[in-house]
Motif scaffolding. Sequence first.
Motif, PDB file in Angstrom:
ATOM      1  N   TRP A 164     -17.075   1.555  -3.302  1.00  0.00           N
ATOM      2  CA  TRP A 164     -15.904   2.287  -3.751  1.00  0.00           C
ATOM      3  C   TRP A 164     -15.133   2.816  -2.547  1.00  0.00           C
ATOM      4  CZ3 TRP A 164     -14.216   2.789  -8.767  1.00  0.00           C
ATOM      5  CH2 TRP A 164     -15.114   2.417  -9.763  1.00  0.00           C
ATOM      6  N   MET A 165     -13.827   2.898  -2.670  1.00  0.00           N
ATOM      7  CA  MET A 165     -12.978   3.541  -1.672  1.00  0.00           C
ATOM      8  C   MET A 165     -12.183   4.633  -2.386  1.00  0.00           C
ATOM      9  SD  MET A 165     -11.516   0.368   0.634  1.00  0.00           S
ATOM     10  CE  MET A 165     -10.507  -0.270  -0.724  1.00  0.00           C
ATOM     11  N   THR A 166     -12.315   5.856  -1.911  1.00  0.00           N
ATOM     12  CA  THR A 166     -11.670   6.994  -2.568  1.00  0.00           C
ATOM     13  C   THR A 166     -10.765   7.723  -1.589  1.00  0.00           C
ATOM     14  OG1 THR A 166     -13.571   7.269  -4.039  1.00  0.00           O
ATOM     15  CG2 THR A 166     -12.076   9.133  -3.839  1.00  0.00           C
ATOM     16  N   SER A 167      -9.598   8.114  -2.068  1.00  0.00           N
ATOM     17  CA  SER A 167      -8.678   8.887  -1.241  1.00  0.00           C
ATOM     18  C   SER A 167      -8.030   9.966  -2.106  1.00  0.00           C
ATOM     19  CB  SER A 167      -7.599   7.980  -0.644  1.00  0.00           C
ATOM     20  OG  SER A 167      -6.854   7.351  -1.673  1.00  0.00           O
ATOM     21  N   PRO A 168      -7.626  11.075  -1.494  1.00  0.00           N
ATOM     22  CA  PRO A 168      -6.960  12.134  -2.256  1.00  0.00           C
ATOM     23  C   PRO A 168      -5.657  11.615  -2.847  1.00  0.00           C
ATOM     24  CG  PRO A 168      -7.622  12.912  -0.085  1.00  0.00           C
ATOM     25  CD  PRO A 168      -7.796  11.439  -0.072  1.00  0.00           C
ATOM     26  N   ARG A 169      -5.377  11.993  -4.087  1.00  0.00           N
ATOM     27  CA  ARG A 169      -4.125  11.590  -4.712  1.00  0.00           C
ATOM     28  C   ARG A 169      -2.986  12.490  -4.210  1.00  0.00           C
ATOM     29  NH1 ARG A 169      -3.380   8.341  -9.019  1.00  0.00           N
ATOM     30  NH2 ARG A 169      -5.567   8.468  -9.635  1.00  0.00           N
ATOM     31  N   VAL A 170      -1.910  11.889  -3.753  1.00  0.00           N
ATOM     32  CA  VAL A 170      -0.763  12.627  -3.235  1.00  0.00           C
ATOM     33  C   VAL A 170       0.255  12.812  -4.358  1.00  0.00           C
ATOM     34  CG1 VAL A 170       1.090  12.645  -1.527  1.00  0.00           C
ATOM     35  CG2 VAL A 170      -1.130  11.650  -0.947  1.00  0.00           C
ATOM     36  N   ASP A 171       0.724  14.019  -4.543  1.00  0.00           N
ATOM     37  CA  ASP A 171       1.700  14.321  -5.585  1.00  0.00           C
ATOM     38  C   ASP A 171       3.082  13.870  -5.129  1.00  0.00           C
ATOM     39  OD1 ASP A 171       3.039  15.245  -7.779  1.00  0.00           O
ATOM     40  OD2 ASP A 171       2.980  17.361  -7.184  1.00  0.00           O
ATOM     41  N   THR A 172       3.420  12.633  -5.415  1.00  0.00           N
ATOM     42  CA  THR A 172       4.694  12.063  -4.976  1.00  0.00           C
ATOM     43  C   THR A 172       5.060  10.881  -5.858  1.00  0.00           C
ATOM     44  OG1 THR A 172       5.860  11.008  -3.128  1.00  0.00           O
ATOM     45  CG2 THR A 172       3.530  10.517  -3.351  1.00  0.00           C
ATOM     46  N   ASN A 173       6.347  10.607  -5.961  1.00  0.00           N
ATOM     47  CA  ASN A 173       6.797   9.381  -6.620  1.00  0.00           C
ATOM     48  C   ASN A 173       7.268   8.366  -5.590  1.00  0.00           C
ATOM     49  OD1 ASN A 173       9.202  10.541  -5.800  1.00  0.00           O
ATOM     50  ND2 ASN A 173      10.285  10.160  -7.720  1.00  0.00           N
ATOM     51  N   ARG A 174       6.926   8.599  -4.328  1.00  0.00           N
ATOM     52  CA  ARG A 174       7.288   7.678  -3.237  1.00  0.00           C
ATOM     53  C   ARG A 174       6.175   6.658  -3.044  1.00  0.00           C
ATOM     54  NH1 ARG A 174      12.716   8.605  -2.290  1.00  0.00           N
ATOM     55  NH2 ARG A 174      13.015  10.526  -3.464  1.00  0.00           N
ATOM     56  N   THR A 175       5.980   5.802  -4.053  1.00  0.00           N
ATOM     57  CA  THR A 175       4.875   4.838  -4.024  1.00  0.00           C
ATOM     58  C   THR A 175       5.329   3.418  -4.365  1.00  0.00           C
ATOM     59  OG1 THR A 175       4.341   5.375  -6.332  1.00  0.00           O
ATOM     60  CG2 THR A 175       3.150   6.592  -4.612  1.00  0.00           C
ATOM     61  N   HIS A 176       6.637   3.190  -4.302  1.00  0.00           N
ATOM     62  CA  HIS A 176       7.158   1.846  -4.603  1.00  0.00           C
ATOM     63  C   HIS A 176       6.705   0.859  -3.534  1.00  0.00           C
ATOM     64  CE1 HIS A 176       9.749  -1.245  -6.109  1.00  0.00           C
ATOM     65  NE2 HIS A 176      10.573  -1.217  -5.072  1.00  0.00           N
ATOM     66  N   GLY A 177       6.095  -0.238  -3.965  1.00  0.00           N
ATOM     67  CA  GLY A 177       5.634  -1.256  -3.026  1.00  0.00           C
ATOM     68  C   GLY A 177       4.216  -1.058  -2.527  1.00  0.00           C
ATOM     69  N   THR A 178       3.453  -0.176  -3.172  1.00  0.00           N
ATOM     70  CA  THR A 178       2.080   0.097  -2.724  1.00  0.00           C
ATOM     71  C   THR A 178       1.208  -1.157  -2.737  1.00  0.00           C
ATOM     72  OG1 THR A 178       2.263   2.344  -3.602  1.00  0.00           O
ATOM     73  CG2 THR A 178       0.060   1.548  -3.115  1.00  0.00           C
ATOM     74  N   GLY A 179       1.248  -1.891  -3.852  1.00  0.00           N
ATOM     75  CA  GLY A 179       0.418  -3.094  -3.958  1.00  0.00           C
ATOM     76  C   GLY A 179       0.796  -4.162  -2.953  1.00  0.00           C
ATOM     77  N   ASP A 180       2.095  -4.339  -2.739  1.00  0.00           N
ATOM     78  CA  ASP A 180       2.569  -5.319  -1.757  1.00  0.00           C
ATOM     79  C   ASP A 180       2.114  -4.928  -0.353  1.00  0.00           C
ATOM     80  OD1 ASP A 180       4.145  -6.743  -3.717  1.00  0.00           O
ATOM     81  OD2 ASP A 180       5.544  -5.080  -3.626  1.00  0.00           O
ATOM     82  N   THR A 181       2.236  -3.641  -0.056  1.00  0.00           N
ATOM     83  CA  THR A 181       1.869  -3.155   1.273  1.00  0.00           C
ATOM     84  C   THR A 181       0.376  -3.309   1.522  1.00  0.00           C
ATOM     85  OG1 THR A 181       3.721  -1.606   1.288  1.00  0.00           O
ATOM     86  CG2 THR A 181       1.882  -1.116   2.768  1.00  0.00           C
ATOM     87  N   LEU A 182      -0.431  -2.970   0.532  1.00  0.00           N
ATOM     88  CA  LEU A 182      -1.880  -3.124   0.673  1.00  0.00           C
ATOM     89  C   LEU A 182      -2.259  -4.580   0.907  1.00  0.00           C
ATOM     90  CD1 LEU A 182      -4.793  -2.060   0.527  1.00  0.00           C
ATOM     91  CD2 LEU A 182      -4.672  -2.340  -1.961  1.00  0.00           C
ATOM     92  N   SER A 183      -1.746  -5.472   0.073  1.00  0.00           N
ATOM     93  CA  SER A 183      -2.127  -6.879   0.188  1.00  0.00           C
ATOM     94  C   SER A 183      -1.619  -7.505   1.483  1.00  0.00           C
ATOM     95  CB  SER A 183      -1.628  -7.680  -1.025  1.00  0.00           C
ATOM     96  OG  SER A 183      -0.235  -7.553  -1.181  1.00  0.00           O
TER      97      SER A 183
END
Length: 275
Positions: A200-219
């Motif tokens: 598992w990989m866990t990270s704190p959730r950030v309270d933001t709506n600035r997450t457009h493109g997260t999946g593209d950036t990760l991959s």
Amino acid sequence: MINDTIQALTIAGTDSGGGAGVMADIKTMQERHVFSAAVVVAVTAQNTIGVADFMAMPEKLIDEQFKAVADDLKIRAAKTGMLADVPSVKAVVANLKKYDLGPLTVDPVMIAKGGARLLSEDAIQTVKQELVPLATILTPNLPEAAELTGMQIESSDDMLVAAQKLQDMGAKNVLVKGGHEADDNESSDFVLLENGDSFWMTSPRVDTNRTHGTGDTLSSCITSELAKGKSVEDAIRIGKEYVSATIEQGIQVGHGHGPLNHWAHVKGEANDDEI
């Protein structure tokens, strides 16, 4: 030596708003010190508020882009993103089988942040049957994993089952992204490796709506690290750290689901010239 700079390929759709798709992939690969080439499969008219329209490229143009890249560049790893429709998926699959482009990361993009469908219903079946079996790493989020497996994913145990089902469909390694899970404090991703190991990989959730493109950036970060010769596990872990940094060190662009900060610095990472 000629042509020895590390090179990777994104196979996806554009984003006129600059935050996702080919644009996010190129920015990410550049930040990871990997030269990015692109095969554009679709063009979208979108911004941070939503997707207004999109058009798939003709199959012949997809074929010609693949040929142009393969004839001249030395691609060490590739990734797929938005593939739009059945003809596009089939054209991409045919070219991935034709050319040696290194390990393949498949990001099964289906629905945009604003809710617009980016993959036709009939194309999902083609992705399942023809593209997933080519994946070195498959990186679905929870809705995409549910769509591909036909199961509801409502718990951590469900994520484990889904990962196994996706691996049984042919993907060598599976990363199920838990960012859509209803936990206000943490985001947890589950990884199932080809050798049967998992973590598992866990990270704190950030309270933001600035997450457009997260999946593209990760991959695309994972693809960059694979192009450098990193192991699958190391590439995934680096990808997670990089995406977390792009969210935490946010930027203010647009009025809706804003883009990530692609020039974010990963804490504890080597200097830029040593990446």
